[in-house]
Design an enzyme around this catalytic site. Sequence first.
Site, short mmCIF file in Angstrom:
data_model
loop_
_atom_site.label_atom_id
_atom_site.label_comp_id
_atom_site.label_asym_id
_atom_site.label_seq_id
_atom_site.Cartn_x
_atom_site.Cartn_y
_atom_site.Cartn_z
N ARG A 99 0.66 -1.21 0.11
CA ARG A 99 -0.11 -0.01 0.15
C ARG A 99 0.84 1.48 0.07
O ARG A 99 0.67 2.20 -0.57
CB ARG A 99 -0.97 -0.11 1.07
CG ARG A 99 -1.53 1.27 1.28
CD ARG A 99 -2.21 1.78 0.01
NE ARG A 99 -3.10 0.76 -0.82
CZ ARG A 99 -3.41 0.86 -1.94
NH1 ARG A 99 -3.07 1.81 -2.71
NH2 ARG A 99 -4.02 -0.07 -2.77
N LYS A 134 1.54 24.55 -2.46
CA LYS A 134 0.27 23.92 -2.17
C LYS A 134 0.31 22.49 -2.77
O LYS A 134 -0.08 21.84 -3.31
CB LYS A 134 -0.61 24.53 -3.36
CG LYS A 134 -0.93 25.88 -3.04
CD LYS A 134 -1.81 26.61 -4.25
CE LYS A 134 -2.14 27.86 -3.86
NZ LYS A 134 -2.96 28.71 -4.98
N LYS A 166 4.98 38.32 -0.86
CA LYS A 166 3.84 38.40 -1.32
C LYS A 166 2.99 39.53 -1.06
O LYS A 166 3.52 40.42 -0.17
CB LYS A 166 3.23 37.09 -1.24
CG LYS A 166 3.73 35.85 -1.72
CD LYS A 166 3.07 34.53 -1.52
CE LYS A 166 1.71 34.47 -2.05
NZ LYS A 166 1.68 34.31 -3.46
N GLU A 199 5.99 39.84 -5.56
CA GLU A 199 4.53 39.93 -6.14
C GLU A 199 3.95 41.25 -6.57
O GLU A 199 4.12 42.14 -5.48
CB GLU A 199 3.61 38.98 -5.38
CG GLU A 199 2.23 38.78 -6.09
CD GLU A 199 1.22 38.13 -5.03
OE1 GLU A 199 1.34 36.74 -5.21
OE2 GLU A 199 0.65 38.91 -4.19
N ASP A 221 0.60 38.76 -10.19
CA ASP A 221 -0.43 38.30 -9.70
C ASP A 221 -1.82 38.60 -10.32
O ASP A 221 -2.06 39.59 -10.29
CB ASP A 221 -0.39 38.61 -8.10
CG ASP A 221 -1.48 37.84 -7.33
OD1 ASP A 221 -1.57 36.47 -7.64
OD2 ASP A 221 -2.27 38.32 -6.58
#
Length: 282
Positions: A99, A134, A166, A199, A221
């Site tokens: 697995r 992410k 950012k 950004e 962005d």
Amino acid sequence: MTKEQELIDRLIDLAFAEDIGDGDHTTLSCIPATAMGKSKLLIKEPGILAGIEVAKEVFRRFDPTLKVEVFINDGAEVKPGDVPMVVEGKVQSLLQTERLMLNILQRMSGIATMTHKYASKLSGTHTRVLDTRKTTPGMRILEKMAVKIGGGENHRIGLFDMILLKDNHVDFAGGIDKAILRAKEYCKEKGKNLKIEIEVRNLDELQQVLDLGGVDRIMFDNFTPEMTKKAVEMVGGRYETESSGGITFDTLRDYAECGVDYISVGALTHSVKGLDMSFKAC
């Protein structure tokens, strides 16, 4: 041992701990410890194979006596019916590693397949597709390996290997100028040789960055393709450029044709489907 290998080893140890616990009582109850056998990895849908090298490490760490024979390597295109690998040894070991090995291979192959699709869409342009942070907690190193196998590039591994200013960083710092200057001062004080990316949310912010300088890459962005083309012209090749936010597979090429160097796509890792495969006795 490299940092990458250390992270992989820790992941494998944790995965075995959560899956096996104090023992695989199903296997231990019905399979003799002396039983020997062989299992094959069977591909059930087309895609890009990724994770074979990690799978070999899973087998090695659990039972070094297992014999792994590889017929198809990472990065290859596979189709239903293909058998990339055959493993021979103790049946108990084959069943207990099945697995975890499949979870890794299916996840990494799904990411590599998705990345290959995006990278192919950019063929003929100089734009490269990037991953993001992410990722699945704890599996980032494997997922970013899969992106590279699929033909993409890693943006950064974590918060430690690049400075990315950012919108929230800019707002909390008090503006573009303060954010960039503080980042540069920090690197100097700490003796860090880190690339700095910032950004920008509009062309006015872009102009502020261009007036000040001191960065390595500028991220546009949530720009439209029209804004992106104008932004690339404003930069004029002085800095690396990256598009991010709201970009889909259907609009990917439109942004690339604006001339950006990179396009970052969270979907490569955050919502990918695993490639279907199984591990069967043979």
